[in-house]
Design an enzyme around this catalytic site. Structure first.
Site, mmCIF file in Angstrom:
data_model
loop_
_atom_site.group_PDB
_atom_site.id
_atom_site.type_symbol
_atom_site.label_atom_id
_atom_site.label_comp_id
_atom_site.label_asym_id
_atom_site.label_seq_id
_atom_site.Cartn_x
_atom_site.Cartn_y
_atom_site.Cartn_z
ATOM 1 C CB CYS A 219 -15.725 -0.702 -29.110
ATOM 2 S SG CYS A 219 -14.982 -0.836 -30.681
ATOM 3 C CD GLU A 220 -16.439 -0.300 -22.092
ATOM 4 O OE1 GLU A 220 -16.798 0.641 -21.538
ATOM 5 O OE2 GLU A 220 -17.096 -1.128 -22.506
ATOM 6 N N GLY B 222 3.835 -3.904 -3.756
ATOM 7 C CA GLY B 222 4.149 -4.170 -4.882
ATOM 8 C C GLY B 222 4.653 -2.771 -5.714
ATOM 9 N NE ARG B 223 -0.572 1.334 -5.827
ATOM 10 C CZ ARG B 223 -1.115 1.435 -6.690
ATOM 11 N NH1 ARG B 223 -1.536 2.064 -7.683
ATOM 12 N NH2 ARG B 223 -2.319 0.849 -5.770
ATOM 13 N N GLY C 253 0.588 -1.545 0.174
ATOM 14 C CA GLY C 253 0.064 -0.157 -0.397
ATOM 15 C C GLY C 253 0.618 0.779 -0.140
ATOM 16 N NE ARG D 189 -2.570 2.045 -10.743
ATOM 17 C CZ ARG D 189 -2.992 3.543 -10.704
ATOM 18 N NH1 ARG D 189 -2.399 4.167 -11.186
ATOM 19 N NH2 ARG D 189 -3.682 3.511 -9.497
ATOM 20 C CE1 TYR E 133 -8.695 0.537 -8.688
ATOM 21 C CE2 TYR E 133 -6.336 1.181 -9.713
ATOM 22 C CZ TYR E 133 -7.528 0.567 -9.459
ATOM 23 O OH TYR E 133 -6.659 -1.105 -8.722
ATOM 24 C CD GLU F 41 0.937 -8.611 2.359
ATOM 25 O OE1 GLU F 41 1.426 -9.524 2.250
ATOM 26 O OE2 GLU F 41 -0.125 -8.263 2.473
HETATM 27 C C1 LIG Z 1 -2.508 -5.516 -3.265
HETATM 28 C C2 LIG Z 1 -1.644 -6.578 -2.157
HETATM 29 C C3 LIG Z 1 -0.260 -5.768 -1.553
HETATM 30 C C4 LIG Z 1 -0.026 -5.229 -2.625
HETATM 31 O O1 LIG Z 1 -0.225 -4.008 -2.799
HETATM 32 P P1 LIG Z 1 0.916 -2.034 -3.731
HETATM 33 O O2 LIG Z 1 -0.073 -1.270 -3.093
HETATM 34 O O3 LIG Z 1 1.036 -2.549 -4.937
HETATM 35 O O4 LIG Z 1 1.345 -2.092 -2.293
HETATM 36 C C5 LIG Z 1 -0.278 -6.548 -1.289
HETATM 37 N N1 LIG Z 1 -0.809 -7.000 0.328
HETATM 38 C C6 LIG Z 1 -2.007 -8.087 -0.099
HETATM 39 C C7 LIG Z 1 -3.269 -8.668 0.537
HETATM 40 C C8 LIG Z 1 -2.539 -6.625 -0.928
HETATM 41 O O5 LIG Z 1 -3.419 -7.398 -1.453
#
Ligand SMILES: *Cc1c(COP(=O)(O)O)cnc(C)c1O
Length: 421
Positions: free
Chosen positions: A341-342, A274-275, A230, A310, A314, A272
């Site tokens: 076509c959106e 990702g982004r 997050g 994205r 959103y 955890e």
């Molecule tokens: C999507 C998600 C992440 C990663 O979120 P980011 O915004 O990409 O950092 C980590 N843990 C869980 C359980 C998720 O669903």
């Protein structure tokens, strides 16, 4: 204001398109490694610190292998993601299955791998026990409900579908303890794309307090906490990246006060994200196919929302530059569209960019996470290639573009011949 740049100039990009036609995603290995090292440095005070890269952000084994070399594990949310983690040599507690509404085959695979399972609901204790048996170590996802405000992607925690309530959390650990589970983790994730670093310090605070309560009330010793992903990225040039040192130090102070002083150390800190790991270091490169002037000015690209959804999903902002026109003034206001076509297939609406010409290469920034990964095949669009700029400047293809044959691969044309209509 931070200038957004792709580390390849117009000539280099043009040369690349001769080998790999547009559109494609390209990632910067050096920048990804340096960023991974910054994250680790911010939490180096915690000997058990581990980042589990959220595979869903960029499920490519080449990127995952780079991150593994930097010491990251994998946070998986499906069977194929678990298999990707396995394919790059991750095993055991380097992998966490942190999903929701999980089917039995994921839990079975995670158990076979010896991965950490992060339970999303109290009813899943019994479900897991029946389909795969309870492991020695397990984690529980907490949903703080009204105790914490969420943000736009996740929403208010009490509306969110994730995690155990507070009562269920205590009940869940009690049940697991009584069933003989030996080692415990505690997880929460209540924000997505959050740029306020204090949010993550606050999340750790909530979890540290719970660790203490679980110890006194149930005698359950939590071994690791996971503050989720997050961490946001500055999609807009005027936004600021999260100061990782601020977050790391903020959590360290709380750790000393709430965990060390209370005799609850050692407690491993996990994340955890990702982004923030790959997002800023990936770009979608596309060519201008058409310009259209009706009631509005449109610029049509050869990429569309199937390459990066994205903005359509959103209303997310992605910065757009035109290769070779970085210094030109942004006085051309247009909608930058794809061909789907959106009508919401627009990368930008009323965006001021340099005056483009047909054939220009357009760069869509911060597409390194939840970009190619969210690709789909609506309108029979084929998914694009993924490229990697290596540290030595070489560009390699890490996923080829889909072909028409791939699109047809799931259809049985032999059966169709004998199918009576
Ligand atoms: C999507 C998600 C992440 C990663 O979120 P980011 O915004 O990409 O950092 C980590 N843990 C869980 C359980 C998720 O669903």
């Amino acid at each position: 204001m931070a200038e957004k740049k792709i580390p390849l100039n117009r000539e280099q990009l043009e040369a690349l398109t001769e080998r790999f036609p547009t559109p494609f995603h390209i990632y910067d290995e050096k920048a990804i490694r340096e960023n991974a090292q910054r994250l680790k440095a911010a939490f180096a005070w915690n000997p058990g610190f581990k980042e589990y890269f959220a595979v869903k952000a960029a499920p490519n084994p080449y990127l995952m292998k780079i991150l593994k070399a930097e010491g990251f594990g994998a946070d998986c949310s499906s069977l194929p993601e678990l298999m990707l983690a396995e394919s790059i040599g991750l095993s055991g507690e380097e992998i966490i299955l942190s999903a929701n509404d999980m089917p039995a085959n994921e839990l079975v695979k995670a158990t076979e791998l010896g991965a950490i399972i992060n339970l999303d609901d109290i009813s899943h204790i019994e479900y897991l026990e029946q389909c795969a048996g309870l492991p020695e170590a397990i984690s529980i996802r907490y949903n703080p409900g009204p105790l914490k405000s969420g943000n736009t992607i996740i929403g208010h925690p009490e509306e969110a579908k994730y995690g155990f309530t507070r009562e269920q959390l205590f009940e869940g650990y009690r049940i697991l303890r009584d069933k003989g589970v030996k080692r415990f983790g505690l997880h929460t994730m209540v924000a997505s794309n959050e740029l306020d670093g204090s949010y993550f310090v606050e999340t750790a605070h909530i979890l540290f307090d719970l660790v203490a309560e679980l110890s006194t009330e149930l005698g359950v010793k939590v071994e690791f906490i996971n503050i989720g992903g997050g961490i946001g990225i500055p999609y807009k040039p005027e936004e600021q990246a999260v100061d990782l040192t601020f977050v790391g130090e903020g959590i360290r102070e709380l750790y000393e006060e709430k965990i060390e002083k209370a005799g609850l150390a050692p407690l491993d800190l996990n994340m955890e994200c990702g982004r923030m790991i790959t997002g800023p270091y990936g770009w979608l490169v596309s060519r201008v196919l058409h310009e259209k002037n009706t009631y509005k000015q449109f610029v049509g690209l050869d990429a569309c929302m199937t390459n990066l959804m994205r903005p359509a999903l959103y209303g997310a902002y992605h910065h757009i530059t035109v290769s070779g026109k970085e210094d030109a003034s942004c006085d051309f206001v247009c909608d930058v569209t794809g061909s789907l076509c959106e009508n919401n297939d627009k990368f930008a609406i009323d965006r001021a960019i340099p005056k483009v010409d047909i054939g220009d290469l357009v760069v869509i920034h911060d597409a390194g996470a939840h970009g190619h990964a969210m690709g789909f095949n609506y309108n029979a669009k084929l998914r694009s290639a993924e490229l990697l700029l290596r540290e030595d400047g070489e560009v390699v293809q890490i996923r080829r573009a889909e072909t028409v044959e791939d699109y047809f691969a799931t259809l049985d044309f032999k059966g169709l011949q004998s199918f009576e209509s």
